[in-house]
Write a protein that holds these residues in place. Structure first.
Motif, PDB file in Angstrom:
ATOM      1  N   PHE A  83       0.821  -1.219   0.000  1.00  8.07           N
ATOM      2  CA  PHE A  83       0.000   0.000   0.000  1.00  8.07           C
ATOM      3  C   PHE A  83       0.856   1.271   0.000  1.00  8.07           C
ATOM      4  O   PHE A  83       1.903   1.342   0.635  1.00  8.07           O
ATOM      5  CB  PHE A  83      -0.928   0.009   1.218  1.00  8.07           C
ATOM      6  CG  PHE A  83      -1.953  -1.085   1.161  1.00  8.07           C
ATOM      7  CD1 PHE A  83      -3.088  -0.959   0.374  1.00  8.07           C
ATOM      8  CD2 PHE A  83      -1.766  -2.269   1.868  1.00  8.07           C
ATOM      9  CE1 PHE A  83      -4.028  -1.983   0.298  1.00  8.07           C
ATOM     10  CE2 PHE A  83      -2.702  -3.291   1.805  1.00  8.07           C
ATOM     11  CZ  PHE A  83      -3.832  -3.149   1.007  1.00  8.07           C
ATOM     12  N   ASP A  84       0.345   2.294  -0.719  1.00  5.38           N
ATOM     13  CA  ASP A  84       1.009   3.605  -0.732  1.00  5.38           C
ATOM     14  C   ASP A  84       0.699   4.383   0.552  1.00  5.38           C
ATOM     15  O   ASP A  84       1.504   5.190   1.012  1.00  5.38           O
ATOM     16  CB  ASP A  84       0.502   4.440  -1.914  1.00  5.38           C
ATOM     17  CG  ASP A  84       0.665   3.727  -3.241  1.00  5.38           C
ATOM     18  OD1 ASP A  84       1.790   3.265  -3.515  1.00  5.38           O
ATOM     19  OD2 ASP A  84      -0.329   3.599  -3.991  1.00  5.38           O
ATOM     20  N   TYR A  85      -0.509   4.141   1.074  1.00  4.79           N
ATOM     21  CA  TYR A  85      -0.963   4.862   2.276  1.00  4.79           C
ATOM     22  C   TYR A  85      -1.691   3.879   3.184  1.00  4.79           C
ATOM     23  O   TYR A  85      -2.477   3.065   2.694  1.00  4.79           O
ATOM     24  CB  TYR A  85      -1.957   5.973   1.914  1.00  4.79           C
ATOM     25  CG  TYR A  85      -1.409   7.024   0.983  1.00  4.79           C
ATOM     26  CD1 TYR A  85      -0.766   8.153   1.477  1.00  4.79           C
ATOM     27  CD2 TYR A  85      -1.561   6.893  -0.400  1.00  4.79           C
ATOM     28  CE1 TYR A  85      -0.279   9.129   0.620  1.00  4.79           C
ATOM     29  CE2 TYR A  85      -1.075   7.862  -1.262  1.00  4.79           C
ATOM     30  CZ  TYR A  85      -0.437   8.982  -0.750  1.00  4.79           C
ATOM     31  OH  TYR A  85       0.051   9.941  -1.595  1.00  4.79           O
ATOM     32  N   VAL A  86      -1.434   4.009   4.497  1.00  7.28           N
ATOM     33  CA  VAL A  86      -2.141   3.153   5.458  1.00  7.28           C
ATOM     34  C   VAL A  86      -2.680   4.022   6.598  1.00  7.28           C
ATOM     35  O   VAL A  86      -1.954   4.863   7.146  1.00  7.28           O
ATOM     36  CB  VAL A  86      -1.210   2.061   6.038  1.00  7.28           C
ATOM     37  CG1 VAL A  86      -1.952   1.217   7.078  1.00  7.28           C
ATOM     38  CG2 VAL A  86      -0.669   1.158   4.930  1.00  7.28           C
ATOM     39  N   LEU A  87      -3.955   3.793   6.913  1.00  5.94           N
ATOM     40  CA  LEU A  87      -4.560   4.452   8.073  1.00  5.94           C
ATOM     41  C   LEU A  87      -4.832   3.416   9.151  1.00  5.94           C
ATOM     42  O   LEU A  87      -5.494   2.410   8.889  1.00  5.94           O
ATOM     43  CB  LEU A  87      -5.880   5.122   7.664  1.00  5.94           C
ATOM     44  CG  LEU A  87      -6.676   5.763   8.806  1.00  5.94           C
ATOM     45  CD1 LEU A  87      -5.886   6.881   9.477  1.00  5.94           C
ATOM     46  CD2 LEU A  87      -8.002   6.314   8.280  1.00  5.94           C
TER      47      LEU A  87
END
Ligand SMILES: C[S@@+](CC[C@H](N)C(=O)[O-])C[C@H]1O[C@@H](n2cnc3c(N)ncnc32)[C@H](O)[C@@H]1O
Length: 318
Positions: free
Chosen positions: A183-187
């Motif tokens: 993933f490029d972004y993880v929340l």
């Protein structure tokens, strides 16, 4: 507001007095007692903010704007009931969400077309906000482990028309192994003791608070965070957020991660520009935290915003 004789746990109050700078204490205490504003976000997957504002005004509701987020508005406590009966609310043009809860997706700032993991997703407020920020383009994997909450997440995502969300009824602590460096972004909007949401009008909010629960949450949060970091690609960005003030669930969890995996997984906190908010704690109860956690932000509860903790991390590109 409902009449109440409820009282916050004494042990919690004692901790609060140690944790909160004296100048902030009256504001924080008022947040537990007084009615709070109702904030909402425009569902830009369906409609734009001008249409929402016009529709609300036509029903006699005056939406107030938010300086740092053009798609967010609020109404005072006395207008809440009217807002919840309005056409924009019934048609899912707006989504009621606390202002501080809008910050994690905003500071994650995923680009349209990117791959995003929302690791603790139900009921989906931030999942749909992420989809709005990405203009419905790219891929959002929304993971939730509790079945009943997963169904709420699914209903919410469908009702709000988020096209780029794939839903997974799964334990988030395992995602890092299934999808390493993807993933490029993880929340990570982690399950927590929710201290920032306590309110005396609703004893349910603090009925289960205990130091034991805080310790149990911290163990869960650590496992979720490790999985999240594993699933992040080199160069990617992660946001860790909780709605609690407990240092055990915030700075301590991140310090453990950075000391154990900071070098192996090449992950480091990066600055967050949230003006007028407090930095992460340097120490608590005789324990020192990782110095880079000065980049984290503690948002103390007020009648405008629930309490929150946010830290943005980047995985160094190899
Ligand atoms: C703070 S809530 C998330 C709120 C959500 N992000 C939103 O904005 O609507 C935390 C969620 O994490 C879920 N959760 C707890 N343990 C989990 C796990 N191991 N894997 C995935 N989700 C988990 C909880 O059931 C809860 O729904």
């Amino acid at each position: 507001m409902k009449e109440t004789t409820a009282a916050l746990p004494g042990e919690f109050i004692a901790r609060l007095q140690q944790l909160v700078p004296p100048a902030w204490l009256p504001t924080v205490e008022a947040a537990f007692r007084e009615p709070r504003i109702t904030a909402f976000r425009v569902n830009t997957l369906k409609v734009d903010r001008d249409t929402v504002q016009a529709a609300l005004r036509a029903e006699g509701i005056q939406p107030r704007s938010v300086a740092w987020y053009a798609d967010a508005f609020w109404v005072p406590p006395e207008d809440r009931a009217l807002l919840l009966q309005s056409r924009p609310y019934r048609q899912q043009w707006i989504y009621v969400q606390d202002l501080s809860s809008m910050l994690p997706p905003l500071v994650l700032a995923p680009k349209p077309g990117s791959r995003v993991l929302d690791l603790c997703a139900a009921p989906g407020s931030k999942t749909v906000q992420l989809a709005c920020l990405m203009q419905g383009q790219g891929e959002i994997a929304a993971v939730e482990v509790v079945r009943t909450r997963f169904y709420r997440l699914r209903a919410n995502v469908q009702a709000q028309g988020a096209p780029n969300v794939r839903l997974f009824l799964q334990d988030g602590t395992r995602v890092g192994r299934y999808r390493p460096e993807y993933f490029d972004y993880v929340l990570v909007d982690a399950p927590c003791s929710s201290e920032g949401r306590f309110h005396l009008s609703n004893p349910e909010t603090f009925a289960y608070w205990s130091l034991r629960k805080i310790r149990e949450m911290a163990r869960k949060q650590y496992r979720l965070l490790v999985s999240a970091v594993q699933s992040l690609r080199p160069g990617g960005v992660l946001v860790y957020a909780t709605c609690t003030m407990a240092p055990e669930e915030n700075e301590a969890v991140l310090t453990r991660l950075l000391h154990t995996f900071g070098d192996i997984l090449a992950v480091e906190p990066i600055p967050l520009s949230l003006p007028n908010q407090l930095p992460g704690l340097a120490r608590w109860n005789g324990r020192s935290f990782h110095p880079d956690l000065r980049h984290a932000r503690r948002i103390l509860p007020t009648t405008e915003m629930e309490g929150f903790f946010l830290c943005r991390l980047r995985k160094r590109a190899s």
